[in-house]
Design an enzyme around this catalytic site. Structure first.
Site, PDB file in Angstrom:
ATOM      1  N   LYS A  68       8.398  50.346 -10.128  1.00 17.03           N
ATOM      2  CA  LYS A  68       8.494  48.937 -10.521  1.00 17.03           C
ATOM      3  C   LYS A  68       9.535  48.712 -11.617  1.00 17.03           C
ATOM      4  O   LYS A  68      10.365  47.799 -11.516  1.00 17.03           O
ATOM      5  CB  LYS A  68       7.116  48.439 -10.972  1.00 17.03           C
ATOM      6  CG  LYS A  68       7.089  47.033 -11.567  1.00 17.03           C
ATOM      7  CD  LYS A  68       5.705  46.425 -11.501  1.00 17.03           C
ATOM      8  CE  LYS A  68       4.664  47.302 -12.170  1.00 17.03           C
ATOM      9  NZ  LYS A  68       4.781  47.304 -13.652  1.00 17.03           N
ATOM     10  N   ARG A  91       8.212  46.415 -21.614  1.00 15.47           N
ATOM     11  CA  ARG A  91       7.275  46.982 -22.588  1.00 15.47           C
ATOM     12  C   ARG A  91       7.802  48.310 -23.130  1.00 15.47           C
ATOM     13  O   ARG A  91       8.572  49.001 -22.474  1.00 15.47           O
ATOM     14  CB  ARG A  91       5.910  47.219 -21.926  1.00 15.47           C
ATOM     15  CG  ARG A  91       5.205  45.932 -21.508  1.00 15.47           C
ATOM     16  CD  ARG A  91       4.006  46.234 -20.643  1.00 15.47           C
ATOM     17  NE  ARG A  91       4.404  46.945 -19.440  1.00 15.47           N
ATOM     18  CZ  ARG A  91       3.636  47.798 -18.772  1.00 15.47           C
ATOM     19  NH1 ARG A  91       2.424  48.065 -19.208  1.00 15.47           N
ATOM     20  NH2 ARG A  91       4.077  48.386 -17.687  1.00 15.47           N
ATOM     21  N   LYS A 102       1.807  59.936 -16.288  1.00 16.69           N
ATOM     22  CA  LYS A 102       2.597  58.838 -15.744  1.00 16.69           C
ATOM     23  C   LYS A 102       4.088  58.959 -16.053  1.00 16.69           C
ATOM     24  O   LYS A 102       4.934  58.489 -15.306  1.00 16.69           O
ATOM     25  CB  LYS A 102       2.054  57.515 -16.296  1.00 16.69           C
ATOM     26  CG  LYS A 102       2.703  56.274 -15.711  1.00 16.69           C
ATOM     27  CD  LYS A 102       2.001  55.028 -16.237  1.00 16.69           C
ATOM     28  CE  LYS A 102       2.670  53.770 -15.713  1.00 16.69           C
ATOM     29  NZ  LYS A 102       3.988  53.533 -16.323  1.00 16.69           N
TER      30      LYS A 102
END
Length: 552
Positions: A68, A91, A102
């Site tokens: 994304k 962010r 992640k």
């Protein structure tokens, strides 16, 4: 094939002053942190542009990866290549995921924000400032109890935990004050990850320093022996906590690999917080660019919904278009294919798994905003698979574009950029999911039915008792922030695809009065993650000359 960090390190960066100049920022409007990053001094004067706002969200994340952030960065570069002055707003990464499973949050391949090592590690110190401010408050609470407890705080009802910006499951539940009379009052405590701190949400939703202090003073720290709420304002330390965040509230300016401006600021998790970069970052991007491209964490069911219902009122502008990122691989995974078999063509599984994408399309359409689907193409995707997924989306009357920004940078997202420009210039009317002032049950039911595709919400005994108290205190009409697994539309991470008629189970609520919402904790979602069996940290290293390897 070069790794993300190798691509990043091989690209010469432009001085941050030059990047600032591209969007009209003057030297007195930035505070450089070295040569390639800077804080933006607010408020900006003489910049009143109101650009188009583009929200990038996605399907539910899977181990197959969706990319994304990579698509977002490629889209921004693509829009700039087409002549549209575009500023990104993203962010900040948390060290927990960076060192855990992640990875970072700076994109990948030839669609990255840089310097990626700095952004993924200590950056400009915002995360550390938040951690220190949060834990300073925790220390002041325990000191107040130790020094006579004039507020009659009940040590059993302190709701303000401590935080650490790393995944450390051993700290989820702790007991403090065990060193005798001089070491504090013994009580049960625990740690959350820094990005789950209410201070992070407060920072990201504040409009300026004055608003930040006002929100800090509203924060609930616990209850007294009469079961009445006690806030930071009651403790009279709001000013001290706010001053620790005086620099952290300023947005950070960096660049993409194609030397386009990107603002990176704030980073609440979307499964346990509202999952959006700061309001100030988004507003600044809107002031500086024809297009501001921002993202919300995890899938449209989490970050996407929270952007619409929590962030939009604070930003003061709804998105002009929503981009939903999907991959063939992830949809086949949702269709039942094992991770090891994802590179094998499987049209039947793709067709089945596409129900997840369709659910998210319908969810975002609830808000009356045009949607565009970005198919982030991987090398293993076959032409037949891409054609099938394209047809599935087009049959819904939704625009779709295939992107290859990981390999091709902004050039690989130009078609998506064209689709986004078309969508953003369509007439649209933003519609909130529920009317302002709706009670928590009404909000949760609407989210469960209209966003997740479920049937109803079930409250535990504790949650029911809390809801009754919230009604008495006037908290039951605050916006709800659903804390739910990111891997499923349900509160069970193992239920993939697009289940229907399920129940969302709320085990308890957490009032976040400073942020201005109530968190509903569902299923077994955790506010302090743990590290995986093979943490990413095991593959990281640094050479004698300071060159970092293994970061992604």
């Amino acid at each position: 094939m070069s790794t993300d960090i190798e691509i990043s390190q091989a690209t010469p960066l432009e001085p941050i002053e030059k990047i600032a100049g591209k969007v009209g920022l003057t030297p007195d409007q930035i505070e450089p942190y070295g040569h390639t990053k800077a804080k933006i001094t607010l408020p900006l004067k003489g910049t009143h542009q109101a650009g188009k706002l583009i929200l990038v969200t996605s399907i539910n994340p899977t181990p197959a990866g969706e990319g994304k952030s990579t698509v977002l960065i490629g889209l921004g570069d693509g829009l700039n290549r087409l002549g549209h002055k575009t500023v990104l707003a993203l962010r900040e990464p948390s060290l927990g995921p960076v060192m855990g499973l992640k990875g970072g949050a700076t994109g990948g391949g030839h669609a990255q924000v840089v310097p990626m090592e700095d952004i993924n590690l200590h950056f400009t110190g915002d995360m550390h400032a938040l951690t220190e401010a949060h834990d300073t408050l925790a220390a002041l609470i325990d000191n107040h109890i130790q020094q006579g407890n004039a507020l009659h705080l009940d040590p059993r009802q302190i709701v303000w935990k401590r935080v650490l910006d790393i995944n450390d499951r051993a700290l989820r539940q702790t007991v403090i004050g065990l060193g005798g009379r001089t070491s504090g009052v013994p009580r049960q405590d625990g740690f959350d990850i820094t990005v789950a701190s209410e201070l992070m949400a407060v920072l990201c939703l504040s409009e300026d320093l004055t608003d930040l202090k006002r929100r800090v003073n509203r924060i609930l720290i616990g209850y007294n022996t009469d079961k009445e709420p006690v806030t930071v304002g009651d403790l009279k330390v709001g000013g001290a906590i706010t001053l620790l965040l005086k620099d952290a509230i300023k947005p950070n300016l960096v660049q993409t690999l194609e030397h386009n401006p990107a603002i990176i600021h704030g980073g609440p998790f979307a499964n346990i917080a509202h999952g959006c970069n700061s309001v100030l970052a988004t507003q600044t991007a809107l002031q500086l660019g024809d297009y501001a491209v921002t993202e919300a964490g995890f899938g449209a069911d989490l970050g996407g919904e929270k952007f619409m219902d929590i962030n939009v009122p604070a930003v003061g502008q709804a998105p002009d278009a929503v981009v939903i990122v999907a991959t063939v691989r992830a949809l086949k995974y949702n269709g039942g294919v094992k991770r090891a078999d994802l590179e094998t063509e499987n049209l039947a599984a793709l067709q089945k798994g596409s129900a997840n994408l369709i659910r998210h399309i319908h969810s975002m359409q609830q808000y009356g905003i045009p949607a565009v689907v970005a198919i982030n193409r991987f090398t293993s995707d076959t032409d037949a698979e891409v054609a099938l997924l394209t047809k599935i989306v087009q049959d819904l009357g939704v625009a779709v574009a295939t992107t290859t920004e990981w390999a091709d940078g902004g050039a690989g997202a130009e078609e998506l950029a064209r689709q986004v420009v078309t969508a953003a210039n369509q007439p649209s009317t933003f519609k909130p999911l529920v009317p302002a002032g709706s009670d928590l049950m009404t909000q949760m039911t609407a989210i469960t039915q209209k966003i997740y595709g479920g049937a109803k919400v079930e409250l535990s005994g504790k949650a029911q008792r809390q809801l009754k108290k919230f009604h008495e205190r006037g908290w039951d009409t605050l916006p709800v922030c659903m804390a739910k697994t990111q891997y499923s539309l349900t509160d069970d991470a193992k239920q993939l695809g697009a289940p229907k008629d399920f129940t969302i189970h709320v085990r308890e609520f957490s009032p976040r009065l400073g942020a201005g919402f109530v968190v509903a904790l569902t299923g077994n979602v955790l506010t302090m993650p743990g590290l995986p069996k093979h943490p990413a940290a095991l593959d990281m290293d640094i050479a004698a000359d300071g060159t970092i390897t293994g970061l992604f």
